[in-house]
Write an enzyme that holds these catalytic residues in place. Structure first.
Site, short mmCIF file in Angstrom:
data_model
loop_
_atom_site.label_atom_id
_atom_site.label_comp_id
_atom_site.label_asym_id
_atom_site.label_seq_id
_atom_site.Cartn_x
_atom_site.Cartn_y
_atom_site.Cartn_z
N SER A 148 0.81 -1.15 0.06
CA SER A 148 0.14 0.09 0.18
C SER A 148 0.85 1.35 0.05
CB SER A 148 -0.99 0.12 1.35
OG SER A 148 -1.59 1.31 1.46
N TYR A 161 -1.60 -0.89 10.55
CA TYR A 161 -1.73 -1.39 9.33
C TYR A 161 -0.44 -0.61 8.39
CZ TYR A 161 -3.73 -1.18 4.57
OH TYR A 161 -3.89 -1.21 3.04
N LYS A 165 2.44 -2.73 6.18
CA LYS A 165 2.26 -2.58 4.86
C LYS A 165 4.01 -2.10 4.43
CE LYS A 165 -1.40 -3.52 3.34
NZ LYS A 165 -1.60 -5.00 2.32
N1 LIG Z 1 -8.89 -0.46 -1.48
C1 LIG Z 1 -7.75 0.30 -1.19
O1 LIG Z 1 -8.04 1.69 -1.25
C2 LIG Z 1 -6.25 -0.22 -0.94
C3 LIG Z 1 -5.40 0.88 -1.04
C4 LIG Z 1 -4.07 0.11 -0.92
C5 LIG Z 1 -3.85 -0.96 -0.50
N2 LIG Z 1 -4.81 -2.00 -0.52
C6 LIG Z 1 -4.65 -3.28 -0.49
O2 LIG Z 1 -5.30 -4.09 -1.35
C7 LIG Z 1 -5.56 -5.36 -0.94
C8 LIG Z 1 -6.98 -5.75 -1.20
O3 LIG Z 1 -7.65 -4.94 -0.56
P1 LIG Z 1 -9.38 -4.62 -1.18
O4 LIG Z 1 -9.50 -3.19 -1.04
O5 LIG Z 1 -9.58 -5.18 -2.43
O6 LIG Z 1 -10.15 -5.16 -0.05
P2 LIG Z 1 -11.68 -5.92 -0.13
O7 LIG Z 1 -12.24 -5.41 -1.17
O8 LIG Z 1 -12.30 -5.77 1.31
O9 LIG Z 1 -11.23 -7.41 -0.09
C9 LIG Z 1 -10.46 -8.04 0.81
C10 LIG Z 1 -10.60 -9.63 0.46
O10 LIG Z 1 -9.62 -10.34 1.14
C11 LIG Z 1 -10.33 -11.29 1.83
N3 LIG Z 1 -9.57 -11.44 2.99
C12 LIG Z 1 -9.92 -10.70 4.24
N4 LIG Z 1 -9.23 -11.14 5.31
C13 LIG Z 1 -8.75 -12.34 5.13
C14 LIG Z 1 -7.80 -13.22 5.47
N5 LIG Z 1 -7.47 -13.11 6.92
N6 LIG Z 1 -7.39 -14.37 4.88
C15 LIG Z 1 -7.70 -14.45 3.65
N7 LIG Z 1 -8.53 -13.77 2.98
C16 LIG Z 1 -8.89 -12.65 3.63
C17 LIG Z 1 -11.68 -11.17 1.74
O11 LIG Z 1 -12.63 -12.19 1.60
P3 LIG Z 1 -13.30 -13.11 2.96
O12 LIG Z 1 -14.15 -12.06 3.74
O13 LIG Z 1 -13.98 -14.07 2.35
O14 LIG Z 1 -11.87 -13.33 3.40
C18 LIG Z 1 -11.81 -10.30 0.26
O15 LIG Z 1 -11.59 -11.36 -0.68
C19 LIG Z 1 -5.18 -5.30 0.67
O16 LIG Z 1 -3.83 -5.90 0.57
C20 LIG Z 1 -5.07 -3.96 1.01
O17 LIG Z 1 -4.38 -3.70 1.90
C21 LIG Z 1 -6.13 -1.60 -0.57
#
Ligand SMILES: NC(=O)c1ccc[n+]([C@@H]2O[C@H](COP(=O)([O-])OP(=O)(O)OC[C@H]3O[C@@H](n4cnc5c(N)ncnc54)[C@H](OP(=O)(O)O)[C@@H]3O)[C@@H](O)[C@H]2O)c1
Length: 255
Positions: A148, A161, A165
């Site tokens: 991130s 968090y 990262k």
């Molecule tokens: N969205 C943003 O703005 C943003 C920005 C920077 C970085 N990121 C990074 O991008 C990545 C994906 O985020 P996202 O925004 O796509 O999130 P999201 O839409 O909330 O999706 C999260 C996914 O991870 C799964 N998950 C959550 N906890 C888990 C665990 N302990 N073990 C296995 N699976 C797990 C969830 O499914 P289940 O509930 O079925 O487990 C879901 O498939 C993360 O690493 C996040 O830190 C996101």
């Protein structure tokens, strides 16, 4: 003139954690479109099955495997299944992460601290060890860690968090250096603010969103699909001489 094969993933086996929605789902769908057999994984099997079925309906190859990456036993179990069913792994995308507490750093709860470290550091680390061992047996592969922008510039009230990262960026360099000898590359993606459930506390609040957009030169939030192309680059032969990098896909936020 023939089209480039650099982004082809035919015959490759790819594991994507957190692929039941959001950025992980977009990554899983694109890798499958490029020919990979994608193992769609998250904690809840039903969500993974729905994405895997949609991929298959679109003509791709996909399998759903449940795995909570904060639970060591579940990591071991998932890789035992991959070993038995596929006997190899070419691409590992560590994407699932958690951020259970928004608060001033002085108010950090021990349980939230531990959960964040267990999932975002220990989970990525041991997923990479298990994936790396399988890749080493088959002559190499590519690990992509979804970190991130917070790993470089900590987000307000996202203390532990952000620390995890930063650890993912460091871990990426460690695996890149020590696994190059086995033909394994390891790179990180640093997403900026992306429109997913994970970021909804920021994107659904008008005043927070307005403040966030002021710091993003492109003046908008990313779609999950805008993260997937960068992962395809890092996962495929197109990046064959790239390892240990942290690639910002952030609308210019860190520039
Ligand atoms: N969205 C943003 O703005 C943003 C920005 C920077 C970085 N990121 C990074 O991008 C990545 C994906 O985020 P996202 O925004 O796509 O999130 P999201 O839409 O909330 O999706 C999260 C996914 O991870 C799964 N998950 C959550 N906890 C888990 C665990 N302990 N073990 C296995 N699976 C797990 C969830 O499914 P289940 O509930 O079925 O487990 C879901 O498939 C993360 O690493 C996040 O830190 C996101």
């Amino acid at each position: 003139m023939s089209k480039t094969q650099l982004f082809d993933l035919d015959g490759k086996i790819a594991f994507v954690s957190g692929a039941s929605r959001g950025i992980g789902e977009a990554i899983a769908r694109l890798l499958a479109q490029q020919g990979a057999h994608v193992i769609v994984s998250s904690r809840k099997l039903e969500g993974c099955q729905a994405v895997a079925e949609a991929i298959v309906q679109d003509g791709g190859k996909a399998t759903a495997i449940a795995c909570h990456i904060g639970e060591m036993e579940q990591i071991q179990n998932a890789f035992a299944q991959i070993r038995e069913r596929f006997g190899r792994l070419d691409i590992l995308v560590n994407n699932a992460a958690t951020n259970p507490q928004f608060c001033n750093v002085l108010d950090t709860d021990l349980g939230a601290f531990q959960k964040t470290v267990d999932v975002n550091i220990r989970g990525y680390y041991f997923m990479s060890i298990e994936g790396g061992k399988l890749m080493r047996e088959n002559g190499g592969g590519s690990i992509v860690n979804v970190a991130s922008i917070n790993g470089v510039s900590p987000g307000e009230f996202q203390g532990i968090y952000s620390v995890t990262k930063a650890a993912v960026i460091s871990m990426t360099k460690v695996f890149a250096k020590e696994c190059a000898a086995f033909g394994i590359r390891c790179n990180a993606l640093l997403p900026g603010l992306t429109d997913t459930k994970f970021a909804s506390a920021l994107t659904q609040n008008d005043s927070i969103l307005k403040m966030a957009l002021q710091r993003i030169p492109l003046k908008r939030v990313a779609d999950p699909e805008e993260m997937a192309g960068a992962v395809l680059y890092l996962a495929s032969d197109a990046s064959s001489y790239t390892t240990g990098v942290a690639l910002n896909v952030d609308g210019g936020f860190l520039s």
